[in-house]
Scaffold this motif. Structure first.
Motif, PDB file in Angstrom:
ATOM      1  N   TYR A  54       0.672  -1.331  -0.093  1.00 51.07           N
ATOM      2  CA  TYR A  54       0.104   0.128   0.096  1.00 51.07           C
ATOM      3  C   TYR A  54       0.697   1.322   0.284  1.00 51.07           C
ATOM      4  CZ  TYR A  54      -4.533  -1.898   0.594  1.00 51.07           C
ATOM      5  OH  TYR A  54      -5.777  -2.464   0.335  1.00 51.07           O
ATOM      6  N   LEU A  55       1.878   1.199   0.793  1.00 47.56           N
ATOM      7  CA  LEU A  55       2.764   2.248   0.851  1.00 47.56           C
ATOM      8  C   LEU A  55       3.489   2.522  -0.485  1.00 47.56           C
ATOM      9  CD1 LEU A  55       4.397   1.728   4.430  1.00 47.56           C
ATOM     10  CD2 LEU A  55       2.920   3.641   3.624  1.00 47.56           C
ATOM     11  N   ASP A  56       3.934   1.398  -1.180  1.00 47.45           N
ATOM     12  CA  ASP A  56       4.621   1.557  -2.421  1.00 47.45           C
ATOM     13  C   ASP A  56       3.436   2.118  -3.494  1.00 47.45           C
ATOM     14  OD1 ASP A  56       5.465  -0.389  -5.125  1.00 47.45           O
ATOM     15  OD2 ASP A  56       6.840   1.215  -4.259  1.00 47.45           O
ATOM     16  N   THR A  57       2.261   1.863  -3.417  1.00 43.34           N
ATOM     17  CA  THR A  57       1.203   2.377  -4.314  1.00 43.34           C
ATOM     18  C   THR A  57       0.875   3.863  -4.151  1.00 43.34           C
ATOM     19  OG1 THR A  57       0.271   0.167  -4.085  1.00 43.34           O
ATOM     20  CG2 THR A  57      -1.235   1.791  -5.021  1.00 43.34           C
ATOM     21  N   LYS A  58       0.995   4.190  -2.859  1.00 43.15           N
ATOM     22  CA  LYS A  58       0.989   5.421  -2.442  1.00 43.15           C
ATOM     23  C   LYS A  58       1.944   6.337  -2.967  1.00 43.15           C
ATOM     24  CE  LYS A  58       0.245   8.526   1.374  1.00 43.15           C
ATOM     25  NZ  LYS A  58       1.261   9.643   1.202  1.00 43.15           N
ATOM     26  N   SER A  59       3.252   5.920  -2.996  1.00 36.15           N
ATOM     27  CA  SER A  59       4.458   6.378  -3.484  1.00 36.15           C
ATOM     28  C   SER A  59       4.170   7.040  -4.922  1.00 36.15           C
ATOM     29  CB  SER A  59       5.462   5.701  -2.783  1.00 36.15           C
ATOM     30  OG  SER A  59       6.926   6.215  -3.457  1.00 36.15           O
ATOM     31  N   THR A  60       3.761   5.605  -5.707  1.00 38.66           N
ATOM     32  CA  THR A  60       3.792   5.836  -6.847  1.00 38.66           C
ATOM     33  C   THR A  60       2.536   7.267  -7.106  1.00 38.66           C
ATOM     34  OG1 THR A  60       4.274   3.804  -7.461  1.00 38.66           O
ATOM     35  CG2 THR A  60       3.006   4.882  -9.008  1.00 38.66           C
ATOM     36  N   ALA A  61       1.375   6.988  -6.533  1.00 40.18           N
ATOM     37  CA  ALA A  61       0.525   8.012  -6.713  1.00 40.18           C
ATOM     38  C   ALA A  61       0.813   9.216  -6.249  1.00 40.18           C
ATOM     39  CB  ALA A  61      -0.830   7.629  -5.926  1.00 40.18           C
ATOM     40  N   ASP A  62       1.803   9.494  -5.373  1.00 44.31           N
ATOM     41  CA  ASP A  62       2.272  10.818  -5.084  1.00 44.31           C
ATOM     42  C   ASP A  62       3.221  11.248  -5.887  1.00 44.31           C
ATOM     43  OD1 ASP A  62       2.826  10.131  -1.517  1.00 44.31           O
ATOM     44  OD2 ASP A  62       0.908  10.831  -2.454  1.00 44.31           O
ATOM     45  N   SER A  63       3.984  10.356  -6.913  1.00 40.98           N
ATOM     46  CA  SER A  63       4.693  10.910  -7.877  1.00 40.98           C
ATOM     47  C   SER A  63       3.934  11.421  -9.029  1.00 40.98           C
ATOM     48  CB  SER A  63       5.633   9.806  -8.336  1.00 40.98           C
ATOM     49  OG  SER A  63       4.797   8.622  -9.064  1.00 40.98           O
ATOM     50  N   TYR A  64       2.817  10.792  -9.586  1.00 42.50           N
ATOM     51  CA  TYR A  64       1.987  11.349 -10.385  1.00 42.50           C
ATOM     52  C   TYR A  64       1.356  12.641 -10.035  1.00 42.50           C
ATOM     53  CZ  TYR A  64       1.965   6.794 -13.011  1.00 42.50           C
ATOM     54  OH  TYR A  64       2.369   5.867 -13.500  1.00 42.50           O
ATOM     55  N   LEU A  65       1.054  12.783  -8.536  1.00 37.15           N
ATOM     56  CA  LEU A  65       0.602  14.190  -8.111  1.00 37.15           C
ATOM     57  C   LEU A  65       1.465  15.402  -8.361  1.00 37.15           C
ATOM     58  CD1 LEU A  65      -1.642  15.628  -6.254  1.00 37.15           C
ATOM     59  CD2 LEU A  65      -0.443  14.778  -4.251  1.00 37.15           C
ATOM     60  N   GLY A  66       2.854  14.704  -8.116  1.00 32.78           N
ATOM     61  CA  GLY A  66       3.748  15.840  -8.281  1.00 32.78           C
ATOM     62  C   GLY A  66       3.719  16.434  -9.746  1.00 32.78           C
ATOM     63  N   ILE A  67       3.556  15.507 -10.710  1.00 35.91           N
ATOM     64  CA  ILE A  67       3.377  15.664 -12.242  1.00 35.91           C
ATOM     65  C   ILE A  67       2.091  16.587 -12.415  1.00 35.91           C
ATOM     66  CG2 ILE A  67       3.281  14.746 -14.590  1.00 35.91           C
ATOM     67  CD1 ILE A  67       4.554  12.273 -13.489  1.00 35.91           C
ATOM     68  N   TYR A  68       1.244  15.997 -11.836  1.00 35.68           N
ATOM     69  CA  TYR A  68      -0.156  17.086 -11.891  1.00 35.68           C
ATOM     70  C   TYR A  68       0.138  18.187 -11.421  1.00 35.68           C
ATOM     71  CZ  TYR A  68      -4.849  18.414 -11.015  1.00 35.68           C
ATOM     72  OH  TYR A  68      -6.117  19.309 -10.879  1.00 35.68           O
ATOM     73  N   LYS A  69       0.683  18.595 -10.413  1.00 38.06           N
ATOM     74  CA  LYS A  69       0.798  19.848  -9.736  1.00 38.06           C
ATOM     75  C   LYS A  69       1.907  20.856 -10.684  1.00 38.06           C
ATOM     76  CE  LYS A  69       0.076  19.031  -5.014  1.00 38.06           C
ATOM     77  NZ  LYS A  69       0.656  18.884  -3.804  1.00 38.06           N
ATOM     78  N   LEU A  70       2.336  20.082 -11.467  1.00 40.99           N
ATOM     79  CA  LEU A  70       3.385  21.006 -12.457  1.00 40.99           C
ATOM     80  C   LEU A  70       2.960  21.022 -13.795  1.00 40.99           C
ATOM     81  CD1 LEU A  70       6.833  19.431 -11.685  1.00 40.99           C
ATOM     82  CD2 LEU A  70       6.203  21.415 -11.026  1.00 40.99           C
ATOM     83  N   ALA A  71       1.971  20.273 -14.347  1.00 36.69           N
ATOM     84  CA  ALA A  71       1.673  20.151 -15.709  1.00 36.69           C
ATOM     85  C   ALA A  71       0.255  19.886 -15.923  1.00 36.69           C
ATOM     86  CB  ALA A  71       2.815  19.353 -16.640  1.00 36.69           C
ATOM     87  N   GLY A  72      -0.440  19.387 -14.889  1.00 35.11           N
ATOM     88  CA  GLY A  72      -1.785  19.315 -15.249  1.00 35.11           C
ATOM     89  C   GLY A  72      -2.099  17.608 -15.639  1.00 35.11           C
ATOM     90  N   PRO A  73      -3.371  17.377 -15.688  1.00 40.34           N
ATOM     91  CA  PRO A  73      -3.805  15.875 -15.931  1.00 40.34           C
ATOM     92  C   PRO A  73      -3.357  15.286 -17.338  1.00 40.34           C
ATOM     93  CG  PRO A  73      -5.752  17.497 -16.183  1.00 40.34           C
ATOM     94  CD  PRO A  73      -4.522  18.317 -15.593  1.00 40.34           C
ATOM     95  N   GLU A  74      -3.090  16.229 -18.128  1.00 43.46           N
ATOM     96  CA  GLU A  74      -2.690  15.640 -19.575  1.00 43.46           C
ATOM     97  C   GLU A  74      -1.153  15.120 -19.348  1.00 43.46           C
ATOM     98  OE1 GLU A  74      -6.209  16.273 -20.966  1.00 43.46           O
ATOM     99  OE2 GLU A  74      -4.358  15.094 -21.973  1.00 43.46           O
ATOM    100  N   ALA A  75      -0.438  15.693 -18.551  1.00 45.25           N
ATOM    101  CA  ALA A  75       0.955  15.260 -18.275  1.00 45.25           C
ATOM    102  C   ALA A  75       0.779  13.976 -17.703  1.00 45.25           C
ATOM    103  CB  ALA A  75       1.605  16.425 -17.586  1.00 45.25           C
ATOM    104  N   VAL A  76      -0.107  13.949 -16.658  1.00 47.21           N
ATOM    105  CA  VAL A  76      -0.086  12.624 -15.834  1.00 47.21           C
ATOM    106  C   VAL A  76      -0.702  11.467 -16.643  1.00 47.21           C
ATOM    107  CG1 VAL A  76      -1.525  11.424 -13.750  1.00 47.21           C
ATOM    108  CG2 VAL A  76      -0.772  14.055 -13.758  1.00 47.21           C
ATOM    109  N   ILE A  77      -1.463  11.721 -17.579  1.00 45.03           N
ATOM    110  CA  ILE A  77      -2.101  10.638 -18.625  1.00 45.03           C
ATOM    111  C   ILE A  77      -0.643  10.126 -19.477  1.00 45.03           C
ATOM    112  CG2 ILE A  77      -3.529  10.198 -20.421  1.00 45.03           C
ATOM    113  CD1 ILE A  77      -5.413  12.091 -19.189  1.00 45.03           C
ATOM    114  N   SER A  78      -0.153  11.222 -19.996  1.00 45.93           N
ATOM    115  CA  SER A  78       1.053  11.012 -20.845  1.00 45.93           C
ATOM    116  C   SER A  78       2.274   9.948 -20.062  1.00 45.93           C
ATOM    117  CB  SER A  78       1.923  12.274 -21.455  1.00 45.93           C
ATOM    118  OG  SER A  78       0.824  12.921 -21.943  1.00 45.93           O
ATOM    119  N   GLU A  79       2.382  10.428 -18.857  1.00 51.29           N
ATOM    120  CA  GLU A  79       3.483   9.756 -18.077  1.00 51.29           C
ATOM    121  C   GLU A  79       2.729   8.227 -17.846  1.00 51.29           C
ATOM    122  OE1 GLU A  79       6.915   8.550 -16.044  1.00 51.29           O
ATOM    123  OE2 GLU A  79       6.427  10.246 -17.142  1.00 51.29           O
ATOM    124  N   ILE A  80       1.643   8.083 -17.466  1.00 52.34           N
ATOM    125  CA  ILE A  80       0.951   6.845 -17.459  1.00 52.34           C
ATOM    126  C   ILE A  80       1.142   5.838 -18.678  1.00 52.34           C
ATOM    127  CG2 ILE A  80      -1.215   5.399 -17.152  1.00 52.34           C
ATOM    128  CD1 ILE A  80      -2.307   7.923 -15.200  1.00 52.34           C
TER     129      ILE A  80
END
Length: 462
Positions: A54-80
């Protein structure tokens, strides 16, 4: 039905040998306790691994959250999508759930978003996963983060947890099997060894019950367990019993041998009374003296047997040896003057006390002085002394008479033993035996030594 099963179980256990029964009990207890411990360990391990996933999953989600804060949802989708190109085994899924369109874009397609931890199943909550494969149980550990435009959703396959549990369970089963085998062998060996030792003890007791008092339990000097303690106790008991029986046999034999001549003389003298009227008074006096000697011998034997048996407890009180020696000296001074012996005064002023029975100790020192006067000629010196010998209390009676040959020093303490030099002197032959028994009851050592000249008899208290 239950009573029948219980009765059959009881009959079976009665027929099983002790080592096997002991092995079954120990192995069963070990297996149950170890199984319970293993179940607890697996449960704790599973919880810990789940928390880590669960902690590892949360860590991955937090990394996407960082991308979202910098470039928005489209950047998150691109990284996914980029991550999906490198790992397409469905072990890690992610998506962005748009709150306006209520749709998810990415590899994690779910029917509804979620916040925080969530347990998901492939093919049910996750529509993007239809074939979980043979290596996965289809369970996913998800974590969701609410953002302004929707949710960032991440899920990871539980096969790592399943593999870890399987590996741990397999290791525990192998370890339990090996441990149970070792415990079974060791338990059976210990039980068999104990059974053999108990059988050996039982054999010794059976032989002793049949009169073989010379048998002993075999004990290793290094054994310190309960059976060794019991065996030593049995050996000590058998030694004391054998000594007592031998003493009884010796007393019976010695009495029969030593009293035969006085009885024969008594019979002849009494027969003479019926034939020689002119000397009957003289013979009668002599017969009475023989009877007195017999009575004294029997009294000494009885007293010796009572002291050695230990049936009567001694009255253990502090006894001052100096006072005891002075009382004995005062008692024998007039007798010594009459017999021509010299008893020098006691010069020691030491205050020496021992724990014991004053009457028995008084009897011991009286017997020592009486023996010295009996077996030394007139003019001999008999000295009574006491004090400390290497911090141990002692009392001593010594003389300058003819003494005892060195090869007879250990023999004269036997019942009815007479040294060659004293065979013509009246006595019961039990004096030193009685003193030795009194010494033993007081945990003291009776020591005979050459006084050069004469004899030195010492009682050393431990």
């Amino acid at each position: 039905m239950s009573n029948s099963i219980r009765e059959l179980t009881r009959l079976y256990l009665n027929r099983v040998s002790s080592p096997i029964l002991f092995t079954i009990i120990i192995t069963t207890v070990f297996a149950l306790s170890t199984s319970i411990a293993a179940l607890v360990a697996v449960q704790v391990h599973s919880t810990e691994i789940s928390d880590r996933l669960y902690l590892d999953t949360k860590s991955t989600a937090d990394s996407y959250l960082g991308i979202y804060k910098l470039a928005g949802p489209e950047a998150v989708i691109s990284e996914i999508k980029r991550q999906a190109q490198f790992a397409n085994d469905n072990t890690t899924l992610a998506s962005f759930w748009f709150s306006k369109t209520k749709t998810a874009t990415g590899t994690l397609l779910v029917h509804a978003p979620f916040d925080g931890r969530s347990s998901l199943s492939g093919g049910k909550e996750i529509s993007s996963v239809t074939d979980v494969g043979d290596e996965s149980d289809g369970r996913y550990y998800g974590f969701g983060i609410k953002v302004d435009d929707g949710w960032i959703l991440v899920a990871k396959d539980s096969r790592w947890v399943s593999d870890s549990q399987e590996l741990l369970t397999e290791s525990i089963l192998w370890g339990l099997g090996i441990a149970m085998t070792i415990v079974t062998i060791v338990a059976f060996s210990i039980a068999k060894l104990s059974q053999l030792r108990v059988h050996s003890i039982n054999t010794v007791l059976n032989k002793a019950a049949n009169g073989q008092l010379n048998v002993r339990c075999e004990i290793s000097p290094h054994e310190r367990d309960e059976l060794a303690t019991v065996s030593r106790g049995i050996n000590q008991t058998l030694e004391q019993l054998e000594t007592s029986i031998q003493s009884l046999q010796q007393v019976s034999s010695d009495i029969a041998h030593d009293l035969r001549r006085p009885l024969t003389r008594l019979r002849l003298k009494l027969e003479g009374l019926s034939h020689e009227h002119d000397t009957k008074l003289k013979n009668l006096d002599s017969a009475i003296e023989d009877v007195d000697r017999l009575s004294a011998t029997f009294d000494s034997v009885l007293e010796l047997a009572q002291i050695e048996s230990g049936i009567e407890e001694i009255e253990s009180k502090p006894v001052e040896l100096g006072e005891l020696c002075r009382e004995t000296l005062e008692l024998f001074e007039p007798i010594a003057e009459e017999s021509g012996h010299y008893l020098p005064p006691i010069t020691s002023q030491n205050f020496v006390t021992v724990a014991g029975d004053s009457n028995l100790l008084r009897q011991a020192i009286i017997n020592l002085v009486d023996n010295a006067m009996r077996y030394t000629p007139a003019g001999s010196e008999i000295r009574i002394s006491y004090g400390f010998l290497k911090s141990q209390p002692y009392l001593q009676v010594s003389d300058n008479g003819p003494g005892i040959d060195a090869n007879e020093l250990e023999l004269v303490v036997r019942r009815f033993y007479r040294a060659d030099k004293s065979r013509n002197i009246e006595g019961t032959g039990l004096g030193l035996s009685l003193i030795k028994a009194i010494a033993a009851r007081h945990n003291a050592e009776l020591k005979l030594a050459d006084n050069k000249p004469g004899l030195q008899v010492t009682l050393i208290f431990k």
